[in-house]
Design a protein around this motif. Structure first.
Motif, mmCIF file in Angstrom:
data_model
loop_
_atom_site.group_PDB
_atom_site.id
_atom_site.type_symbol
_atom_site.label_atom_id
_atom_site.label_comp_id
_atom_site.label_asym_id
_atom_site.label_seq_id
_atom_site.Cartn_x
_atom_site.Cartn_y
_atom_site.Cartn_z
ATOM 1 N N ALA A 98 -11.990 31.854 -33.372
ATOM 2 C CA ALA A 98 -13.371 31.470 -33.684
ATOM 3 C C ALA A 98 -14.365 32.239 -32.827
ATOM 4 C CB ALA A 98 -13.552 29.963 -33.475
ATOM 5 N N VAL A 99 -14.015 32.455 -31.556
ATOM 6 C CA VAL A 99 -14.859 33.234 -30.646
ATOM 7 C C VAL A 99 -13.959 34.241 -29.959
ATOM 8 C CG1 VAL A 99 -16.266 33.157 -28.542
ATOM 9 C CG2 VAL A 99 -16.579 31.410 -30.310
ATOM 10 N N ASN A 100 -14.321 35.528 -30.084
ATOM 11 C CA ASN A 100 -13.422 36.614 -29.698
ATOM 12 C C ASN A 100 -14.061 37.499 -28.610
ATOM 13 O OD1 ASN A 100 -11.369 38.430 -29.669
ATOM 14 N ND2 ASN A 100 -11.469 38.952 -31.850
ATOM 15 N N GLU A 101 -13.814 37.150 -27.371
ATOM 16 C CA GLU A 101 -14.297 37.927 -26.217
ATOM 17 C C GLU A 101 -15.807 38.114 -26.229
ATOM 18 O OE1 GLU A 101 -11.998 41.502 -25.838
ATOM 19 O OE2 GLU A 101 -10.201 40.364 -25.294
ATOM 20 N N VAL A 102 -16.508 37.005 -26.224
ATOM 21 C CA VAL A 102 -17.975 37.055 -26.237
ATOM 22 C C VAL A 102 -18.539 36.968 -24.817
ATOM 23 C CG1 VAL A 102 -20.063 35.772 -26.868
ATOM 24 C CG2 VAL A 102 -18.293 36.208 -28.590
ATOM 25 N N SER A 103 -19.399 37.916 -24.493
ATOM 26 C CA SER A 103 -20.113 37.916 -23.217
ATOM 27 C C SER A 103 -21.602 38.053 -23.491
ATOM 28 C CB SER A 103 -19.677 39.100 -22.345
ATOM 29 O OG SER A 103 -18.294 39.078 -22.128
ATOM 30 N N PHE A 104 -22.412 37.289 -22.772
ATOM 31 C CA PHE A 104 -23.865 37.483 -22.830
ATOM 32 C C PHE A 104 -24.506 36.734 -21.671
ATOM 33 C CE2 PHE A 104 -25.734 33.390 -24.039
ATOM 34 C CZ PHE A 104 -24.637 32.685 -24.509
ATOM 35 N N GLU A 105 -25.770 37.051 -21.413
ATOM 36 C CA GLU A 105 -26.523 36.307 -20.415
ATOM 37 C C GLU A 105 -27.835 35.857 -21.031
ATOM 38 O OE1 GLU A 105 -26.994 38.783 -16.947
ATOM 39 O OE2 GLU A 105 -25.030 38.118 -16.181
ATOM 40 N N ALA A 106 -28.242 34.631 -20.708
ATOM 41 C CA ALA A 106 -29.577 34.153 -21.089
ATOM 42 C C ALA A 106 -30.298 33.798 -19.799
ATOM 43 C CB ALA A 106 -29.466 32.943 -22.010
ATOM 44 N N TYR A 107 -31.601 34.048 -19.771
ATOM 45 C CA TYR A 107 -32.363 33.932 -18.522
ATOM 46 C C TYR A 107 -33.279 32.713 -18.508
ATOM 47 C CZ TYR A 107 -30.825 38.766 -18.469
ATOM 48 O OH TYR A 107 -30.056 39.887 -18.533
ATOM 49 N N PHE A 108 -33.597 32.260 -17.309
ATOM 50 C CA PHE A 108 -34.648 31.252 -17.182
ATOM 51 C C PHE A 108 -35.957 31.872 -17.652
ATOM 52 C CE2 PHE A 108 -31.636 29.465 -14.011
ATOM 53 C CZ PHE A 108 -31.540 28.190 -14.564
ATOM 54 N N GLY A 109 -36.761 31.082 -18.371
ATOM 55 C CA GLY A 109 -38.050 31.561 -18.848
ATOM 56 C C GLY A 109 -38.007 32.159 -20.239
ATOM 57 N N GLU A 110 -36.849 32.108 -20.891
ATOM 58 C CA GLU A 110 -36.805 32.688 -22.240
ATOM 59 C C GLU A 110 -36.255 31.708 -23.284
ATOM 60 O OE1 GLU A 110 -34.336 36.083 -23.079
ATOM 61 O OE2 GLU A 110 -32.538 35.190 -22.182
ATOM 62 N N ILE A 111 -36.647 32.001 -24.534
ATOM 63 C CA ILE A 111 -36.051 31.328 -25.685
ATOM 64 C C ILE A 111 -35.065 32.310 -26.297
ATOM 65 C CG2 ILE A 111 -36.430 30.216 -27.922
ATOM 66 C CD1 ILE A 111 -39.093 29.332 -27.112
ATOM 67 N N PHE A 112 -33.796 31.939 -26.240
ATOM 68 C CA PHE A 112 -32.709 32.819 -26.668
ATOM 69 C C PHE A 112 -32.122 32.257 -27.953
ATOM 70 C CE2 PHE A 112 -28.357 34.422 -26.581
ATOM 71 C CZ PHE A 112 -28.486 35.705 -26.085
ATOM 72 N N PHE A 113 -32.164 33.037 -29.019
ATOM 73 C CA PHE A 113 -31.635 32.579 -30.305
ATOM 74 C C PHE A 113 -30.216 33.101 -30.505
ATOM 75 C CE2 PHE A 113 -35.137 31.388 -33.557
ATOM 76 C CZ PHE A 113 -35.850 30.702 -32.592
ATOM 77 N N LEU A 114 -29.392 32.257 -31.080
ATOM 78 C CA LEU A 114 -28.045 32.643 -31.466
ATOM 79 C C LEU A 114 -27.968 32.468 -32.980
ATOM 80 C CD1 LEU A 114 -25.049 33.206 -31.002
ATOM 81 C CD2 LEU A 114 -24.800 30.876 -30.159
ATOM 82 N N VAL A 115 -27.793 33.577 -33.706
ATOM 83 C CA VAL A 115 -27.785 33.509 -35.166
ATOM 84 C C VAL A 115 -26.537 34.161 -35.742
ATOM 85 C CG1 VAL A 115 -30.323 33.608 -35.157
ATOM 86 C CG2 VAL A 115 -29.031 35.671 -35.638
ATOM 87 N N GLY A 116 -26.220 33.791 -36.962
ATOM 88 C CA GLY A 116 -25.048 34.361 -37.621
ATOM 89 C C GLY A 116 -24.660 33.472 -38.775
#
Ligand SMILES: Nc1ncnc2c1ncn2[C@@H]1O[C@H](COP(=O)(O)OP(=O)(O)O)[C@@H](O)[C@H]1O
Ligand SMILES: [Mg+2]
Length: 233
Positions: A24-42
């Motif tokens: 279902a999830v295959n080696e996913v890396s990312f960073e989200a920061y304080f102060g931002e709106i981070f969207f996850l779409v798909g």
């Protein structure tokens, strides 16, 4: 340099075995920061909910790690993780998850009651957050007497009442009409987001993409793109 709020490192989750095995999830890396709106779409089935569950302490990964503000959440004990989630992460869901037999203000107070705060004090704090979302005049009504957009604002007040710095919205506008959905996101952007908070939104509602600072796209369990929105409103 923005401070990292959420950091996923090589997260992997599969379900089933042999022929039926789905990654279902295959080696996913990312960073989200304080102060931002981070969207996850798909598209549906691309692994969004599974990823969200692993970074919010709901579903243990098969491998990889998830950090919230430098805490490796899967290294915590079960009790520590439960406390961590209650104190640091607020959730807002598509269908609000409000309790019909409680008043609006009692619904907002639930996280505090769970943390064993005094009842009267919890109600008072909840009133303050209802005021922030502009619904103090609805406090004593049951949530069914409120419109969809108002119920979503109640859910936002409840997510914020224990002052979490990570706010996770799973399809927050899916049950709302376009105008109301935009109003909710505009409210989140102007009144909820600040430099000490990180807002993560899972959605496939392209009507609200304009409110994202960055958009991460997933397909088949993998990240296909991370885009910065220069024209974020
Ligand atoms: N509990 C589960 N058991 C078996 N398969 C699952 C489970 N949860 C999710 N999956 C599968 O993992 C893939 C990703 O699902 P999900 O994370 O729910 O995607 P999305 O939220 O993007 O729609 C899908 O193929 C789904 O069928
Ligand atoms: Mg999903």
């Amino acid at each position: 340099m923005a401070k990292t709020a959420i950091s996923a490192k090589q997260l992997v989750k599969w379900f089933g075995e042999g022929e039926a095995k789905t990654t279902a999830v295959n080696e996913v890396s990312f960073e989200a920061y304080f102060g931002e709106i981070f969207f996850l779409v798909g598209p549906s089935g691309s692994g969004k909910t599974t990823l969200l569950s692993m970074i919010s302490g709901i579903l243990r990964p098969n491998s990889g790690s998830a950090f919230i503000d430098n805490t490796d959440i899967w290294s915590l004990s079960t009790d520590e993780l439960a406390d961590f989630r209650l104190n640091r992460i607020g959730f807002v869901f598509q269908d609000y998850h409000l309790f019909p037999r409680l008043s609006t203000v009692e619904n907002v107070a639930i996280p505090l009651i769970l943390k064993r705060h005094d009842w009267d004090e919890s109600i008072q704090t909840a009133m303050g957050f209802l005021e922030i979302v502009g619904l103090s005049d609805r406090a004593q009504l049951p949530p069914v007497n409120l419109s969809g957009g108002e119920q979503q604002r109640v859910a936002i007040a409840r997510a914020m009442v224990s002052q979490p710095d990570i706010l996770i919205f799973d399809e927050p506008t899916a049950s709302l009409d376009g105008d109301t959905g935009k109003k909710i996101m505009s409210f989140v952007k102007t009144k909820i987001l600040n430099e000490k908070r990180c807002v993560l939104v899972v959605t496939h509602d392209n009507r609200i993409f304009e409110f994202a600072d960055r958009i991460m796209k997933m397909e088949d369990g993998k990240v296909t793109a991370i885009e910065t929105q220069s024209s974020a409103t």
